[in-house]
Design a protein around this motif. Structure first.
Motif, PDB file in Angstrom:
ATOM      1  N   LYS A 132      11.569  11.570  -1.658  1.00 46.90           N
ATOM      2  CA  LYS A 132      11.714  12.973  -2.000  1.00 46.90           C
ATOM      3  C   LYS A 132      12.996  13.508  -1.379  1.00 46.90           C
ATOM      4  N   SER A 133      13.663  14.405  -2.074  1.00 44.85           N
ATOM      5  CA  SER A 133      14.959  14.893  -1.625  1.00 44.85           C
ATOM      6  C   SER A 133      14.880  15.632  -0.302  1.00 44.85           C
ATOM      7  N   ASN A 134      13.724  16.197   0.021  1.00 39.95           N
ATOM      8  CA  ASN A 134      13.599  16.961   1.259  1.00 39.95           C
ATOM      9  C   ASN A 134      13.032  16.123   2.399  1.00 39.95           C
ATOM     10  N   MET A 135      12.989  14.806   2.198  1.00 36.73           N
ATOM     11  CA  MET A 135      12.421  13.946   3.211  1.00 36.73           C
ATOM     12  C   MET A 135      13.385  13.796   4.381  1.00 36.73           C
ATOM     13  N   ASP A 136      12.859  13.964   5.591  1.00 40.03           N
ATOM     14  CA  ASP A 136      13.637  13.713   6.789  1.00 40.03           C
ATOM     15  C   ASP A 136      13.463  12.259   7.189  1.00 40.03           C
ATOM     16  N   ASP A 137      14.485  11.703   7.842  1.00 38.26           N
ATOM     17  CA  ASP A 137      14.344  10.344   8.351  1.00 38.26           C
ATOM     18  C   ASP A 137      13.192  10.300   9.338  1.00 38.26           C
ATOM     19  N   GLY A 138      12.342   9.304   9.194  1.00 37.15           N
ATOM     20  CA  GLY A 138      11.174   9.235  10.070  1.00 37.15           C
ATOM     21  C   GLY A 138      10.373   7.996   9.760  1.00 37.15           C
TER      22      GLY A 138
ATOM     23  N   ARG B 217     -12.094  12.088  11.465  1.00 32.53           N
ATOM     24  CA  ARG B 217     -11.427  11.593  12.666  1.00 32.53           C
ATOM     25  C   ARG B 217      -9.948  11.346  12.407  1.00 32.53           C
ATOM     26  N   ILE B 218      -9.640  10.753  11.255  1.00 37.82           N
ATOM     27  CA  ILE B 218      -8.235  10.519  10.916  1.00 37.82           C
ATOM     28  C   ILE B 218      -7.492  11.845  10.836  1.00 37.82           C
ATOM     29  N   ARG B 219      -8.112  12.804  10.168  1.00 36.92           N
ATOM     30  CA  ARG B 219      -7.462  14.112  10.001  1.00 36.92           C
ATOM     31  C   ARG B 219      -7.175  14.768  11.345  1.00 36.92           C
ATOM     32  N   SER B 220      -8.107  14.670  12.288  1.00 41.75           N
ATOM     33  CA  SER B 220      -7.955  15.357  13.567  1.00 41.75           C
ATOM     34  C   SER B 220      -7.009  14.636  14.524  1.00 41.75           C
ATOM     35  N   GLN B 221      -6.814  13.332  14.317  1.00 36.97           N
ATOM     36  CA  GLN B 221      -6.054  12.549  15.299  1.00 36.97           C
ATOM     37  C   GLN B 221      -4.611  12.280  14.913  1.00 36.97           C
ATOM     38  N   ILE B 222      -4.285  12.355  13.627  1.00 42.75           N
ATOM     39  CA  ILE B 222      -2.905  12.070  13.232  1.00 42.75           C
ATOM     40  C   ILE B 222      -2.129  13.375  13.085  1.00 42.75           C
ATOM     41  N   GLY B 223      -0.855  13.296  13.329  1.00 44.23           N
ATOM     42  CA  GLY B 223      -0.025  14.496  13.242  1.00 44.23           C
ATOM     43  C   GLY B 223       0.786  14.557  11.972  1.00 44.23           C
ATOM     44  N   PHE B 224       0.272  13.973  10.900  1.00 53.89           N
ATOM     45  CA  PHE B 224       0.989  13.941   9.622  1.00 53.89           C
ATOM     46  C   PHE B 224      -0.040  13.914   8.492  1.00 53.89           C
ATOM     47  N   PRO B 225       0.357  14.306   7.286  1.00 55.55           N
ATOM     48  CA  PRO B 225      -0.582  14.297   6.157  1.00 55.55           C
ATOM     49  C   PRO B 225      -0.689  12.927   5.496  1.00 55.55           C
ATOM     50  N   ILE B 226      -1.820  12.674   4.848  1.00 55.45           N
ATOM     51  CA  ILE B 226      -1.957  11.539   3.938  1.00 55.45           C
ATOM     52  C   ILE B 226      -1.605  12.058   2.548  1.00 55.45           C
ATOM     53  N   HIS B 227      -0.668  11.407   1.880  1.00 53.75           N
ATOM     54  CA  HIS B 227      -0.211  11.878   0.571  1.00 53.75           C
ATOM     55  C   HIS B 227      -0.945  11.209  -0.593  1.00 53.75           C
ATOM     56  N   ARG B 228      -1.251   9.920  -0.427  1.00 54.48           N
ATOM     57  CA  ARG B 228      -1.863   9.173  -1.527  1.00 54.48           C
ATOM     58  C   ARG B 228      -2.974   8.265  -1.021  1.00 54.48           C
ATOM     59  N   VAL B 229      -4.021   8.150  -1.846  1.00 57.25           N
ATOM     60  CA  VAL B 229      -5.126   7.241  -1.575  1.00 57.25           C
ATOM     61  C   VAL B 229      -5.211   6.257  -2.731  1.00 57.25           C
ATOM     62  N   PHE B 230      -5.233   4.968  -2.406  1.00 52.26           N
ATOM     63  CA  PHE B 230      -5.438   3.921  -3.401  1.00 52.26           C
ATOM     64  C   PHE B 230      -6.752   3.218  -3.070  1.00 52.26           C
TER      65      PHE B 230
ATOM     66  N   ASP C 246       6.340   0.145  -0.601  1.00 51.93           N
ATOM     67  CA  ASP C 246       7.711   0.183  -1.125  1.00 51.93           C
ATOM     68  C   ASP C 246       7.848   1.158  -2.291  1.00 51.93           C
ATOM     69  N   LYS C 247       6.780   1.314  -3.051  1.00 49.39           N
ATOM     70  CA  LYS C 247       6.834   2.214  -4.214  1.00 49.39           C
ATOM     71  C   LYS C 247       6.856   3.676  -3.788  1.00 49.39           C
ATOM     72  N   TYR C 248       6.218   3.978  -2.651  1.00 50.57           N
ATOM     73  CA  TYR C 248       6.158   5.364  -2.171  1.00 50.57           C
ATOM     74  C   TYR C 248       6.624   5.436  -0.712  1.00 50.57           C
ATOM     75  N   PRO C 249       7.890   5.123  -0.447  1.00 47.02           N
ATOM     76  CA  PRO C 249       8.361   5.028   0.941  1.00 47.02           C
ATOM     77  C   PRO C 249       8.392   6.361   1.680  1.00 47.02           C
ATOM     78  N   SER C 250       8.395   7.456   0.942  1.00 35.68           N
ATOM     79  CA  SER C 250       8.440   8.763   1.590  1.00 35.68           C
ATOM     80  C   SER C 250       7.059   9.384   1.751  1.00 35.68           C
ATOM     81  N   GLU C 251       6.008   8.606   1.439  1.00 34.17           N
ATOM     82  CA  GLU C 251       4.656   9.137   1.500  1.00 34.17           C
ATOM     83  C   GLU C 251       3.779   8.288   2.400  1.00 34.17           C
ATOM     84  N   ASN C 252       2.797   8.925   3.032  1.00 34.69           N
ATOM     85  CA  ASN C 252       1.820   8.235   3.867  1.00 34.69           C
ATOM     86  C   ASN C 252       0.628   7.846   3.004  1.00 34.69           C
ATOM     87  N   LEU C 253       0.162   6.613   3.153  1.00 34.24           N
ATOM     88  CA  LEU C 253      -0.830   6.054   2.248  1.00 34.24           C
ATOM     89  C   LEU C 253      -2.110   5.670   2.976  1.00 34.24           C
ATOM     90  N   LEU C 254      -3.230   5.790   2.246  1.00 33.93           N
ATOM     91  CA  LEU C 254      -4.521   5.281   2.695  1.00 33.93           C
ATOM     92  C   LEU C 254      -5.051   4.362   1.602  1.00 33.93           C
TER      93      LEU C 254
END
Length: 274
Positions: free
Chosen positions: A5-11, A57-70, A189-197
């Motif tokens: 995504k164009s607004n993605m920060d390095d991370g 538990r995942i929601r409360s413990q991580i400091g980032f969103p999950i973008h996609r679930v497969f 690799d297909k979604y490098p700017s997104e966090n996956l579950l």
């Protein structure tokens, strides 16, 4: 790799690979005798609760969103993913909620869900008793029907599956392990700017853990245990550069029993059905 995504920060990109919850045939042995699809057991109620609680538990413990679930097309994985998605997407987080039935409202913009055939069960008699498998070796899943298990508008119908069809019955154990690793890498690799579950089976979790956490032998994977991984991802001039995968030892690994040595990996399904 798709461009980020164009607004993605390095991370970092974060990837979770989770086992499904408690399956009914491990608690009610007679269930298979009357089941129409004895090879595709649902969760028991405790399995639904465990899945929802894991999502909380995942929601409360991580400091980032999950973008996609497969998710694997098997019913126990679909039900697990449905509960986890409800916990991750609940508008008002109730610490006393026990399942998706206790979630009055879901933010459908929080994440997208897709079915991935490559995350399916190991399709051989090591994982599924031969007498319970379809006689013709064909496992019947209607994607349009199983997608209805998730809130309307949350399923991404535009996603192309890594595996367009299921593996053939009696795939090899090594072939299955290679499949799981291929799918994890391909989706990342297909979604490098997104966090996956990724919601899959015990063998998928054990294989992922032992592949990316070197010199590890996995002995058992509990219901809803998960591997948490991350890798550094940066973008420059429209291209993506990704670092090596790093396993993050977290609470999810409490359900993965392993040892650190170069001994060959033993299938986790030898402990209990996956």
């Amino acid at each position: 790799m798709e461009s980020p995504k164009s607004n993605m920060d390095d991370g970092y990109q974060n990837i979770f690979v989770m086992r499904h919850g408690d399956r009914i045939d491990n608690f009610e042995p007679l269930w298979v005798s009357t089941a129409e699809r004895p090879w595709d057991p649902p969760l028991v109620q405790d399995g639904m609760i465990r899945a929802f609680r894991t999502g909380q538990r995942i929601r409360s413990q991580i400091g980032f969103p999950i973008h996609r679930v497969f998710v694997s097309p098997f019913l126990r994985c679909l039900q697990t993913a449905s509960e986890v998605v409800a916990a991750l997407s609940a508008v008002n987080v109730d610490p006393n909620a026990m399942s998706s039935k206790d979630v009055p409202s879901i933010d459908k913009s929080k994440l997208k869900v897709s079915i991935e055939l490559g995350l399916c069960e190991m399709l051989n008699s090591v994982a599924i008793r031969r007498e319970l498998a379809p006689k013709d070796g064909k496992f019947d899943f209607t994607i349009s029907d199983i997608e209805t298990m998730f809130p309307e508008g949350m399923v991404d119908h535009n996603v192309d599956m890594v595996y367009k069809e299921l593996p053939k019955w009696e795939e090899s154990v090594e072939g299955c392990r290679d499949r799981y690793v291929k799918v994890v890498k391909a989706l990342a690799d297909k979604y490098p700017s997104e966090n996956l579950l990724l919601v899959t089976h015990g063998e998928g979790v054990g294989t992922t853990f032992s592949t990316f956490y070197k010199d590890t032998t996995v002995y058992e994977v509990d219901y809803c245990a998960y591997v948490e991984m991350r890798r550094e991802v940066s973008s420059k001039d429209g291209s993506v550069k990704a670092g090596d995968y790093e396993v993050v030892l977290s609470h999810g690994q409490a359900g993965i029993r392993f040892s650190h040595d170069p001994v060959s990996y033993e299938p986790v399904i030898s402990q209990s059905p996956v």
